[in-house]
Design a protein around this motif. Structure first.
Motif, PDB file in Angstrom:
ATOM      1  N   MET A 105     -17.953 -46.341-110.930  1.00  0.00           N
ATOM      2  CA  MET A 105     -18.190 -45.523-109.731  1.00  0.00           C
ATOM      3  C   MET A 105     -17.213 -45.876-108.597  1.00  0.00           C
ATOM      4  N   GLN A 133     -14.266 -46.678-108.635  1.00  0.00           N
ATOM      5  CA  GLN A 133     -12.909 -46.138-108.796  1.00  0.00           C
ATOM      6  C   GLN A 133     -12.755 -44.820-108.051  1.00  0.00           C
ATOM      7  N   ARG A 134     -13.888 -44.195-107.740  1.00  0.00           N
ATOM      8  CA  ARG A 134     -13.824 -42.909-107.041  1.00  0.00           C
ATOM      9  C   ARG A 134     -13.599 -43.068-105.543  1.00  0.00           C
ATOM     10  N   CYS A 182     -10.819 -44.323-104.453  1.00  0.00           N
ATOM     11  CA  CYS A 182      -9.399 -44.244-104.145  1.00  0.00           C
ATOM     12  C   CYS A 182      -8.614 -43.732-105.335  1.00  0.00           C
ATOM     13  N   GLY A 183      -7.756 -42.743-105.089  1.00  0.00           N
ATOM     14  CA  GLY A 183      -6.914 -42.215-106.154  1.00  0.00           C
ATOM     15  C   GLY A 183      -5.670 -43.031-106.385  1.00  0.00           C
ATOM     16  N   ILE A 184      -5.408 -44.009-105.528  1.00  0.00           N
ATOM     17  CA  ILE A 184      -4.193 -44.796-105.637  1.00  0.00           C
ATOM     18  C   ILE A 184      -4.465 -46.154-106.272  1.00  0.00           C
ATOM     19  N   PRO A 217      -7.578 -47.230-107.932  1.00  0.00           N
ATOM     20  CA  PRO A 217      -8.894 -47.318-108.574  1.00  0.00           C
ATOM     21  C   PRO A 217      -9.035 -48.573-109.420  1.00  0.00           C
ATOM     22  N   VAL A 249      -7.427 -42.023-116.468  1.00  0.00           N
ATOM     23  CA  VAL A 249      -8.138 -42.097-115.194  1.00  0.00           C
ATOM     24  C   VAL A 249      -9.612 -42.337-115.491  1.00  0.00           C
ATOM     25  N   HIS A 250     -10.325 -42.931-114.544  1.00  0.00           N
ATOM     26  CA  HIS A 250     -11.750 -43.270-114.696  1.00  0.00           C
ATOM     27  C   HIS A 250     -11.942 -44.217-115.875  1.00  0.00           C
ATOM     28  N   LEU A 277     -11.939 -39.984-100.101  1.00  0.00           N
ATOM     29  CA  LEU A 277     -10.750 -39.758-100.910  1.00  0.00           C
ATOM     30  C   LEU A 277     -10.194 -38.387-100.614  1.00  0.00           C
ATOM     31  N   ASN A 319     -11.827 -35.302-106.968  1.00  0.00           N
ATOM     32  CA  ASN A 319     -12.717 -36.464-107.085  1.00  0.00           C
ATOM     33  C   ASN A 319     -14.079 -36.021-107.599  1.00  0.00           C
ATOM     34  N   PRO A 320     -14.496 -36.497-108.755  1.00  0.00           N
ATOM     35  CA  PRO A 320     -15.772 -36.065-109.319  1.00  0.00           C
ATOM     36  C   PRO A 320     -16.977 -36.410-108.449  1.00  0.00           C
ATOM     37  N   SER A 321     -16.803 -37.322-107.500  1.00  0.00           N
ATOM     38  CA  SER A 321     -17.937 -37.745-106.666  1.00  0.00           C
ATOM     39  C   SER A 321     -17.941 -37.103-105.287  1.00  0.00           C
ATOM     40  N   ARG A 322     -17.124 -36.099-105.069  1.00  0.00           N
ATOM     41  CA  ARG A 322     -17.029 -35.497-103.737  1.00  0.00           C
ATOM     42  C   ARG A 322     -17.443 -34.040-103.770  1.00  0.00           C
ATOM     43  N   THR A 360      -6.698 -34.767-116.536  1.00  0.00           N
ATOM     44  CA  THR A 360      -7.428 -34.776-115.268  1.00  0.00           C
ATOM     45  C   THR A 360      -7.093 -36.041-114.500  1.00  0.00           C
ATOM     46  N   ASP A 361      -7.124 -35.942-113.183  1.00  0.00           N
ATOM     47  CA  ASP A 361      -6.856 -37.110-112.336  1.00  0.00           C
ATOM     48  C   ASP A 361      -7.444 -36.835-110.968  1.00  0.00           C
ATOM     49  N   PHE A 362      -7.488 -37.883-110.133  1.00  0.00           N
ATOM     50  CA  PHE A 362      -7.969 -37.707-108.766  1.00  0.00           C
ATOM     51  C   PHE A 362      -7.039 -36.804-107.971  1.00  0.00           C
ATOM     52  N   GLN A 363      -5.769 -37.041-108.138  1.00  0.00           N
ATOM     53  CA  GLN A 363      -4.776 -36.312-107.354  1.00  0.00           C
ATOM     54  C   GLN A 363      -3.460 -36.306-108.111  1.00  0.00           C
ATOM     55  N   GLN A 384       0.316 -37.082-108.816  1.00  0.00           N
ATOM     56  CA  GLN A 384       1.202 -38.174-108.465  1.00  0.00           C
ATOM     57  C   GLN A 384       2.594 -37.872-108.983  1.00  0.00           C
ATOM     58  N   HIS A 430      -0.289 -40.309-100.234  1.00  0.00           N
ATOM     59  CA  HIS A 430       0.145 -40.753-101.552  1.00  0.00           C
ATOM     60  C   HIS A 430       0.126 -39.604-102.556  1.00  0.00           C
TER      61      HIS A 430
END
Lengths: 486, 160
Positions: free
Chosen positions: A69, A71-72, A74-76, A78, A176-177, A463, B12-15, B45-48, B50, B92
């Protein structure tokens, strides 16, 4: 004294300039500069105007969910949160000593994270400022401009990033994750094929690490008046120190030096971080201000990150990086305090990460299968490591039902809060006083902030992305001028 | 031989509704059949986004970026992307258009045909599930995307 610019008298008669990061999901950060009628700087603040409590999001969850959890946040970085949480939960599950395979897999993952994060910062975020100039044409001041003018540097940056991400994918099981680090160890080691894949390119990665150090070192040599002084201010330095005082990103005890380089504290058990630091709240920002408890908030603030780590450690346990560290230390007469020296030290760390990866890849424990340790279950644990931006603290309490009852996170950007404020006050005084505000001049403020590589996602526990809008507003609140970037 | 079509869903899966990109990817993965998946489509898939993503884009038949859109048309917008350099860098993360610009500099040629599917989002609260509106928009977007992917090479629908 730059600190005098924290709060101005008679603010109603001052002009206000704001550098205002706005976004849909990121914690909201902003720089405000108050100028008098003669364009003299009277007040400068970096503040956070929105806060979303990630700790409350964690509280109430089963502890074994936490490493994933967090890790969510920050995308830079995690991986840093994954590892810091896992370290804290190691204590809770009684795994104070990991198996050799588990510790080495985690270290490999962490070095990969350090490599990719530092490469991103230099080549993507900072090289446009450093190679083109702080007030160069904004259309050129970006990674595409770098790729056109310095294609080898751009290529190096992208491929260093990719290599670091590949290590993370292999050690954590996913791009990721990832779920690589778990309380008590790791859930996978690496295969011989994966190790061979990483070994194939590591010699070139080390060479690129050397090139990266040289690139920044040369900037200091070419313009020491700028690089050794821009935004400079004095303060103490905090980081972990490993065995025998070695630079260690993953584990160690807390060490603090004063602004002269003398040891203030050493060997502080990370489980007792609360005996060393406290956090102060100020009414104009949501980001807290950590300080050394015994010294107090006025003089006890400090900086973290590469500039602290490289000057706090006694040596770097890899030959090329240690040689570069010695050259860096010899460069200045006493501790280096200039924010732009973060770039130099960051690249020394990148080189060390590359060397450490190369050494680890030869270690047979990496392909072992003894992954988990356990011991006597307790209710509280602290995990501290050196994330790319600096010291990262995760602290949890867990009840008998395995649910998290308390979570406290102190991230690198928060440690650097006061330091960043001092840096931008120093820059404002050096460059903005008495001058018409331009985009190039405002970029000087951003250059100082960027040197710390702050992550508002982490600092605000949110984030997202961070566009900037700068507004010049007169004393009556009328918009005089606006600059924006997205 | 060209690499499979690449679909990148990010957020972000948590947002709250920021999870639209990753949720769309999960749905596409579930719906993959031998005709639509296994060799013809690759998902990421990724947060953002890069900078190193440029190396994922090479030699694709096409690329589809899926992101939550905090403004714009509902239920979604869909259209071709052009490379565009961002002025100044403060974050970033990268935009898809900026990624294409870096691709052009990195490889010396334009990126493969690229499209952005922006699914209208409303709520980005930490820990919140997809809002009902976002869920509805997601279903509409996927209903468009699936046949489009099957028929790629024909006229591109645009709901912008």
């Amino acid at each position: 004294m730059t600190s005098s610019l924290e709060t101005a008298a008679h603010t109603d008669k001052l002009r206000r300039v704001a550098i205002d990061p706005v976004s849909r999901v990121e914690g909201h950060g902003k720089v405000t500069i108050l100028l008098d009628e003669n364009n003299q700087v009277q007040q400068v603040r970096l503040h956070i105007v929105e806060f979303r409590g990630f700790e409350k999001f964690i509280e109430g969850r089963p502890y074994w969910e936490v490493p994933v959890m967090v890790q969510r946040l920050c995308g830079i970085c995690p991986v840093s949160h994954n590892l810091a949480a896992s370290k804290a939960l190691d204590i809770i599950v009684g795994a104070r000593q990991l198996t050799p395979t588990a510790e080495k897999i985690r270290r490999l993952m962490h070095y990969g994270q350090m490599l990719q994060s530092h490469a991103l910062h230099l080549y993507y975020l900072s090289s446009p400022d450093l190679l083109f100039g702080f007030d160069s044409a904004i259309a050129q001041r970006n990674i595409v401009g770098i790729a056109q003018r310095y294609p080898d540097a751009a290529r190096r940056g992208i491929l260093l990033r990719k290599y670091g991400q590949e290590i993370i994918r292999i050690t954590s099981g996913k791009r990721v994750h990832g779920t690589g680090a778990v309380p008590g160890g790791v859930n996978k080691s690496i295969s011989l094929e994966e190790r061979a894949l990483l070994q194939k390119d590591i010699d070139e990665i080390v060479l690129w690490g050397l090139d990266s150090v040289r690139m920044v070192k040369d900037l200091h040599r070419q313009n020491p008046a700028l690089y050794d002084n821009f935004g400079s201010f004095r303060c103490g330095m905090m980081s972990l120190a490993g065995k025998d005082g070695a630079l260690d990103f993953y584990d160690g005890t807390l060490r603090v030096r004063d602004d002269q380089g003398a040891l203030l504290f050493d060997g502080i058990d990370d489980q007792h971080y609360e005996s060393l630091i406290q956090e102060e709240v100020k009414p104009w920002t949501y980001m807290k201000f950590p300080y050394l408890t015994s010294i107090g908030s006025e003089h006890g603030w400090y900086r973290v990150g590469p500039l602290s780590r490289i000057q706090n450690c006694d040596f770097i346990p890899s030959p090329l990086a240690e040689q570069e560290r010695q050259e860096f230390i010899a460069w200045s007469d006493g501790p280096m305090h200039a924010p732009l020296a973060y770039h130099w030290t960051r690249m020394i760390e990148l080189l060390h990460a590359a060397e450490a990866i190369r050494a680890l890849l030869d270690d047979p424990d990496l392909v072992g299968d003894d992954l988990l340790a356990k011991g006597m279950r307790v209710h509280e644990g602290v995990g501290v490591l050196e994330a790319p931006r600096g010291t990262l603290i995760h602290h949890y309490r867990v009840d008998d039902n395995d649910l998290v009852t308390m979570c406290n996170l102190i991230v690198s950007t928060t440690h650097n809060n006061q330091a960043m404020n001092h840096a931008i006050r120093s820059v404002a005084r050096q460059y903005l006083n008495g001058r018409e505000i331009t985009e190039g001049l405002l970029n000087h403020i951003e250059v100082a902030i960027r040197a710390f590589d702050p992550c508002l996602s982490c600092a605000t526990h949110a984030l997202g992305k961070m566009a900037l809008v700068a507004e010049l507003v007169d004393a009556e609140g009328r918009l005089v001028h606006s600059l924006s970037r997205h | 031989m060209r690499a499979p079509t690449l679909i990148i869903g990010y957020g972000n899966p948590s947002r709250g509704d920021d999870a639209l990109g990753p949720t769309a990817i999960a749905a596409i993965e579930r719906r993959m059949t031998p005709d639509t998946g296994s060799g013809q489509i690759e998902i990421v898939t990724d947060f953002q986004l890069q900078i190193e993503f440029v190396t994922d884009l090479a030699e694709r038949q096409c690329i589809v970026f899926i992101d939550a859109a905090s403004s714009g048309a509902a239920p979604f917008s869909f259209g071709a992307l052009a490379a565009q350099t961002e002025a100044g860098t403060t974050t970033h993360a990268m935009s898809p258009a900026s990624l294409l610009a870096v691709y052009r500099s990195f490889y010396g040629v334009d990126a493969p045909p690229s499209f952005l599917l922006g699914i209208r989002a409303y709520d980005f609260e930490l820990g919140a599930p997809l809002s009902p509106g976002a869920q509805h928009n997601l279903e509409a977007a996927l209903a468009m995307l699936e046949p489009w992917l099957m028929a790629y090479g024909q006229e591109v629908p645009c709901h912008a």
